[in-house]
Design an enzyme around this catalytic site. Structure first.
Site, PDB file in Angstrom:
ATOM      1  N   CYS A   1       8.099   2.505  -0.577  1.00 10.98           N
ATOM      2  CA  CYS A   1       7.350   2.909   0.611  1.00 10.98           C
ATOM      3  C   CYS A   1       6.069   2.082   0.735  1.00 10.98           C
ATOM      4  O   CYS A   1       5.554   1.560  -0.247  1.00 10.98           O
ATOM      5  CB  CYS A   1       6.981   4.382   0.619  1.00 10.98           C
ATOM      6  SG  CYS A   1       8.376   5.496   0.776  1.00 10.98           S
TER       7      CYS A   1
ATOM      8  N   GLY B   1       9.876  -0.623   2.986  1.00 13.07           N
ATOM      9  CA  GLY B   1      10.676   0.480   3.509  1.00 13.07           C
ATOM     10  C   GLY B   1      11.173   0.190   4.901  1.00 13.07           C
ATOM     11  O   GLY B   1      10.384  -0.204   5.765  1.00 13.07           O
TER      12      GLY B   1
ATOM     13  N   ASN C   1       3.174   7.172  -1.384  1.00 21.74           N
ATOM     14  CA  ASN C   1       4.076   6.214  -2.010  1.00 21.74           C
ATOM     15  C   ASN C   1       4.242   6.632  -3.467  1.00 21.74           C
ATOM     16  O   ASN C   1       3.253   6.716  -4.200  1.00 21.74           O
ATOM     17  CB  ASN C   1       3.495   4.802  -1.918  1.00 21.74           C
ATOM     18  CG  ASN C   1       4.278   3.767  -2.707  1.00 21.74           C
ATOM     19  OD1 ASN C   1       3.717   2.780  -3.171  1.00 21.74           O
ATOM     20  ND2 ASN C   1       5.568   3.966  -2.855  1.00 21.74           N
ATOM     21  N   GLY C   2       5.463   6.895  -3.881  1.00 18.55           N
ATOM     22  CA  GLY C   2       5.720   7.308  -5.247  1.00 18.55           C
ATOM     23  C   GLY C   2       6.754   8.406  -5.293  1.00 18.55           C
ATOM     24  O   GLY C   2       7.539   8.587  -4.361  1.00 18.55           O
TER      25      GLY C   2
ATOM     26  N   TYR D   1      10.300  -7.396  -7.949  1.00 23.21           N
ATOM     27  CA  TYR D   1      11.025  -7.333  -6.683  1.00 23.21           C
ATOM     28  C   TYR D   1      10.263  -6.686  -5.536  1.00 23.21           C
ATOM     29  O   TYR D   1      10.295  -7.160  -4.412  1.00 23.21           O
ATOM     30  CB  TYR D   1      12.337  -6.558  -6.894  1.00 23.21           C
ATOM     31  CG  TYR D   1      13.142  -6.343  -5.627  1.00 23.21           C
ATOM     32  CD1 TYR D   1      14.012  -7.325  -5.165  1.00 23.21           C
ATOM     33  CD2 TYR D   1      13.032  -5.174  -4.884  1.00 23.21           C
ATOM     34  CE1 TYR D   1      14.752  -7.134  -4.000  1.00 23.21           C
ATOM     35  CE2 TYR D   1      13.758  -4.967  -3.723  1.00 23.21           C
ATOM     36  CZ  TYR D   1      14.618  -5.964  -3.293  1.00 23.21           C
ATOM     37  OH  TYR D   1      15.332  -5.785  -2.146  1.00 23.21           O
TER      38      TYR D   1
END
Length: 506
Positions: free
Chosen positions: A2, A29, A102-103, A261
């Site tokens: 995200c 995302g 985010n997480g 990545y």
């Protein structure tokens, strides 16, 4: 994964800048997008499934008004794939709080029971982000009861502290709080990235921005100040003043997969250049390739994220570098597509081989990582159809063996080609003539060289060591049986294996 972004301007509308900034974070995302702004005493929100460019248009500038706002690009890891789970999420009390996250929270069921039971709150979704928001709201409300409401910033910081003491897992968060300002905070391990930037506003003070990656700053004229510390909260009030608070003491253990990545190569995360890290990954991988003694005619990257690694392997070994896989720019990242079947279908749409660079040659394909193995397996087949004599594979990262529970879409062993398989068995499954994996110690070296002050990284998907110390075998098993996972692995053959060797607490 995200991507989250917040902008607090002293004078100017922020919708257009949020739009541009979210485009810079789109790689994090592609499932859904959302923006909320605050102006004239009201919140203004729009969110839907789809890319930023498809969700928002010129007319939204007329409705998403205000000089403070935040946005989110969603990559689903917990909860369902429904548009109702697109962020931001909202609670109307205390104050009125919107949140983007985010997480991934790992003690969701415990916190869900408290939120819906003890605090009698209603949750509209299965998202862990909505649970996090409601925990924060509860704790801020508790602080108001103790301190009164004369100092909202004090109450909000107290609420963040109590939230961090209750919530486990990974979370980088931005909140928009009515008549107070913009809040950002990061979990005590700093697993997911979050940074703050500043821009001088002529005659009106400074503007501030928070973002998952600093690539979102430059397009809007912000300069990065720093990364948020683990366990830190930062609040920008409506007068443009920055307030900081160390809610709990933390130890920085960032996710190493960000450098492999997730993040863009032009990002700096916690003082480490993603691009330089990938170059060092190539330097280490080249030693294995050279030691193998294989006859290799060309090194070919799997575009795009493997390019820096492949270039350095070529430079270090003297083996020629060739761009023999052409990427269709109009197909998204297959790793973050929401369904297994959709990922498999998209590989052929995404890449095409150049036979002139492959026919009768021994080629070494370099990929940034091999997670499920779907993409690289089809690429190997594609290269053989293009006439390659031998197809070797090198992964710039170690074997992904364990679930990542901190916000990356690799939650079950069923999806991991390396889980429960030997190197030879993986090679056979992928259809390659030889297979190399980066050594974990080399990957850690590649990242740590950028910031020697970082003592430890979260490498849980490689070594099974979950840095929060709160991931139980029961929790991992619950991921296997969750409804969303069941849909994802339907009709998919199991990779075998178990949680063998996982360290559930450190």
């Amino acid at each position: 994964m995200c991507g989250i972004l917040g902008i607090a301007s002293r004078t100017d509308p922020v919708f257009a800048e949020l739009y541009d900034g979210l485009l810079m974070l789109q790689h994090r995302g592609q499932d859904a997008s959302g923006i909320v702004t605050f102006g004239d005493g009201f919140f203004h929100e729009r969110k839907a499934n789809g890319l930023v460019k498809d969700v928002f248009g010129a007319k939204d500038a007329e409705t998403l008004t205000g000089n403070i706002g935040m946005g989110h690009v969603r990559y689903p890891t917990a909860g369902s794939l429904s548009a109702s789970e697109a962020q931001p999420f909202f609670v109307n009390a205390p104050y009125g709080i919107y949140l983007v996250h985010n997480g991934n929270i790992t003690n969701t069921e415990e916190q869900r029971a408290k939120v819906t039971g003890k605090y009698s709150r209603h949750l509209r979704t299965t998202s862990d982000s909505e649970i996090l928001l409601n925990v924060l709201a509860d704790k801020v409300a508790d602080a108001i009861k103790v301190n009164g409401n004369a100092d909202p910033i004090r109450n909000i910081f107290a609420g963040v502290k109590m939230t961090m003491e209750r919530v486990q897992g990974a979370y980088s968060v931005i909140c928009l709080i009515a008549e107070v300002g913009m809040l950002a905070f990061r979990d005590p391990h700093g697993i997911r990235p979050l940074s703050v930037g500043k821009r001088e506003s002529e005659g009106a003070g400074d503007d501030y921005s928070f973002a998952s990656e600093d690539v979102a700053f430059g397009i809007n004229g912000f300069t990065k100040l720093r990364d948020l510390k683990p366990g830190e909260a930062v609040l920008i009030d409506l007068e443009g003043k920055m307030h900081t608070f160390q809610a709990v003491e933390g130890k920085l253990t960032p996710c190493i997969f960000e450098y492999v990545y997730l993040a863009r190569p032009d990002s700096m995360l916690d003082g480490i250049s993603v691009y330089k890290t990938q170059i060092r990954m190539g330097e280490a991988l080249a030693k294995q390739v050279a030691e193998s003694g294989l006859e290799i005619d060309a090194i070919i990257p799997v575009p795009d994220s493997a390019r820096p690694v492949a270039l350095e392997v070529s430079n270090a070994t003297g083996i020629r570098y060739r761009e023999a896989l052409v990427k269709n720019r109009y197909v998204g990242r297959t790793f973050i597509m929401p369904g297994q079947q959709e990922r498999q279908k998209s590989v052929r749409r995404k890449l095409n081989a150049i036979p002139l660079e492959m026919k009768d040659k021994n080629i070494l394909l370099i990929d940034d990582s091999i997670v499920r193995g779907n993409t690289i397996k089809k690429i190997v087949q594609m290269c053989r159809e293009a006439g390659a004599k031998k197809v070797y594979i090198a992964s710039a990262s170690p074997p992904v063996i364990y679930p990542n529970v901190y916000g990356i879409d690799m939650p079950t062993k069923h999806e991991l080609v390396a889980n429960g398989r030997t190197l030879e068995e993986i090679r056979e499954e992928l259809g390659a003539d030889a297979l190399f994996y980066q050594r974990l110690e080399d990957l850690v070296w590649a990242a740590k060289e950028g910031n020697p002050e970082i003592e430890q990284f979260d490498c849980s998907c490689f070594d099974g060591k979950y840095v929060t110390g709160s991931v139980s075998a029961e929790y991992l098993d619950s991921l296997e049986s969750s409804s969303r996972v069941s849909k994802k692995i339907k009709d998919m053959p199991a990779a075998g294996g178990s949680w063998n060797g996982a360290t559930l607490a450190t």
